[in-house]
Scaffold this motif. Structure first.
Motif, short mmCIF file in Angstrom:
data_model
loop_
_atom_site.label_atom_id
_atom_site.label_comp_id
_atom_site.label_asym_id
_atom_site.label_seq_id
_atom_site.Cartn_x
_atom_site.Cartn_y
_atom_site.Cartn_z
N LEU A 1 8.20 5.83 3.28
CA LEU A 1 7.56 7.05 3.76
C LEU A 1 8.11 7.49 5.11
O LEU A 1 8.46 8.67 5.30
CB LEU A 1 6.04 6.85 3.87
N GLU B 1 1.14 10.13 6.65
CA GLU B 1 0.62 8.96 5.94
C GLU B 1 1.08 7.64 6.54
O GLU B 1 0.86 6.58 5.96
CB GLU B 1 1.05 9.00 4.48
N THR C 1 0.83 -1.20 0.00
CA THR C 1 0.00 0.00 0.00
C THR C 1 0.87 1.25 0.00
O THR C 1 2.02 1.23 0.44
CB THR C 1 -0.93 0.02 1.22
N LYS C 2 0.29 2.33 -0.53
CA LYS C 2 0.95 3.63 -0.61
C LYS C 2 2.30 3.50 -1.33
O LYS C 2 2.37 2.91 -2.41
CB LYS C 2 1.08 4.27 0.77
N ARG D 1 8.38 7.10 -4.26
CA ARG D 1 8.15 8.49 -4.67
C ARG D 1 9.47 9.19 -5.00
O ARG D 1 10.54 8.82 -4.47
CB ARG D 1 7.41 9.24 -3.56
N PHE E 1 5.22 13.33 4.60
CA PHE E 1 4.94 11.88 4.56
C PHE E 1 4.61 11.34 5.94
O PHE E 1 4.02 10.27 6.07
CB PHE E 1 6.13 11.12 3.97
N GLY F 1 3.83 3.03 7.04
CA GLY F 1 2.95 3.74 6.12
C GLY F 1 2.63 2.89 4.92
O GLY F 1 1.68 3.13 4.20
N SER F 2 3.45 1.86 4.73
CA SER F 2 3.21 0.89 3.66
C SER F 2 3.05 -0.48 4.29
O SER F 2 3.81 -0.87 5.17
CB SER F 2 4.39 0.88 2.68
N ILE G 1 -6.66 4.78 -1.40
CA ILE G 1 -5.36 4.29 -0.94
C ILE G 1 -4.62 3.64 -2.10
O ILE G 1 -5.09 2.64 -2.67
CB ILE G 1 -5.54 3.28 0.21
N GLN G 2 -3.48 4.20 -2.47
CA GLN G 2 -2.67 3.64 -3.55
C GLN G 2 -2.26 2.21 -3.19
O GLN G 2 -1.80 1.93 -2.09
CB GLN G 2 -1.41 4.48 -3.75
N THR G 3 -2.47 1.29 -4.11
CA THR G 3 -2.19 -0.13 -3.85
C THR G 3 -1.59 -0.75 -5.10
O THR G 3 -2.09 -0.53 -6.21
CB THR G 3 -3.48 -0.88 -3.47
N GLU H 1 -6.07 0.62 5.91
CA GLU H 1 -5.87 -0.44 4.92
C GLU H 1 -5.85 -1.82 5.56
O GLU H 1 -6.29 -2.80 4.95
CB GLU H 1 -4.60 -0.21 4.09
#
Length: 331
Positions: free
Chosen positions: A164, A196, A159-160, A247, A193, A268-269, A289-291, A202
């Motif tokens: 981070l 997050e 995730t994410k 990122r 970050f 965060g991930s 949520i970016q996955t 999640e």
């Protein structure tokens, strides 16, 4: 031993053989990769986890709460509260304790949990503030998830984005150094970050949508987490380097410090395995949520697949963040 996590082989020799008596009420016992214990309370289970904060300076109070509660989320459990032990160096000003408690309070309110108690002490045995936090949560008995639940053929999901927490810590603790190379907006973006790093949302969603195993990505980064989830499950894992979400700010800061983002502390991930990875991606994406599906659970072997071929993923060593110091930086 070097700074960072105690090596796996030493844990196997000097920690895991000495864990007292196994109680029948304990459903998930201590083992490599399992960050939480789970205790039977009938219809519900209690989920407990504990963690210190040692890598951060300015963010330690806030991080101490989030990180411990992330372990509960990896089990699909809802956090209820924390207990915090704070050790301060001799001669510390009251403002240090006040600021730490303000950060802890801020994080607790963000997660809607209570600070249940703890301990504060001034001691000559530390040279910087140390916080150790125990988090307590609950889940329905048949609905909790473990790290060891991965199955052959599972999709591996994160995730994410990776790194981070490490990025936020470095951008905060080394802001003055980074400003010599990057502009203020870049630094502020990297510092943001920190907002997050909770994976509670999640974790709860994935637990309800087919996750077989979950593990928050902390010290050792994605490679450490991949090793631990495979080792706990008694299986292998393949991670595809080209799929890993990192990122630009993380890439730049890691390049500046000469460290590997794949071995950087990454709260965060969350790493998740599921037989239907697309279902997990869809359920989390619907919540913004970016996955990303980044690999597969295989029968045996632990590998990072790169453009040059297979690289073996070895047991996690000390996190890359511990390699950073001002003397190593070439400006």
């Amino acid at each position: 031993m070097e700074v960072g996590k105690v090596p796996v082989e030493i844990l196997k020799r000097s920690v895991f053989p000495y864990l007292g008596v196994k109680r029948k009420e304990v459903l998930v016992h201590s083992q490599l990769g399992e960050d939480s214990s789970i205790i039977d309370f009938g219809e519900y289970v209690a989920v407990l986890s504990t963690d210190p904060i040692t890598a951060a300076d300015k963010l330690s109070g806030f991080l101490s709460v989030i990180i411990s509660c992330n372990d509960l989320a990896s089990c699909g459990a809802k956090p209820i509260g924390i207990l915090s032990t704070i050790l301060l160096p001799e001669g510390s000003d009251e403002s240090v304790l006040h600021n730490l408690m303000e950060e802890i309070d801020k994080a607790a309110k963000k997660l809607n949990i209570e600070v249940l108690g703890g301990h504060t002490e001034i001691t000559t045995t530390v040279n910087k503030p140390i916080i150790s936090t125990t988090a307590i949560g609950m889940a329905k008995k048949g609905e909790y998830i473990t790290t060891k639940g991965a199955k052959i053929g599972d999709d591996v999901i994160v995730t994410k984005a990776l790194g981070l927490e490490g990025t936020a810590i470095l951008a905060t603790d080394y802001e003055d150094l980074l400003l010599k190379r990057y502009d203020k907006d870049f630094i502020l973006k990297a510092q943001s970050f920190i907002n997050e790093i909770s994976v509670i949302e999640e974790g709860l969603i994935a637990a309800q949508n087919g996750a077989n195993a979950m593990h928050d990505i902390t010290e050792g980064g994605i490679l450490g987490a991949a090793y631990e989830i495979a080792e706990a499950s008694g299986l292998g894992i393949e991670i595809y380097e080209e799929k890993l979400p990192i990122r630009p700010e993380t890439k730049e800061i890691c390049r500046f410090f000469g460290i590997n983002p794949l071995k950087l502390i990454s709260s965060g991930s969350m790493i998740i395995t599921a037989s239907d990875g697309d279902k997990i991606v869809k359920s989390l994406s619907e919540k913004g949520i970016q996955t990303t599906i980044i690999g597969k659970i295989i029968k045996e072997g632990k590998y990072l697949i790169t453009s040059k071929g297979k690289e073996e993923i070895t047991p996690p060593e000390r996190d890359e963040i511990y390699l950073v110091n001002k003397e190593r930086i070439l400006l």
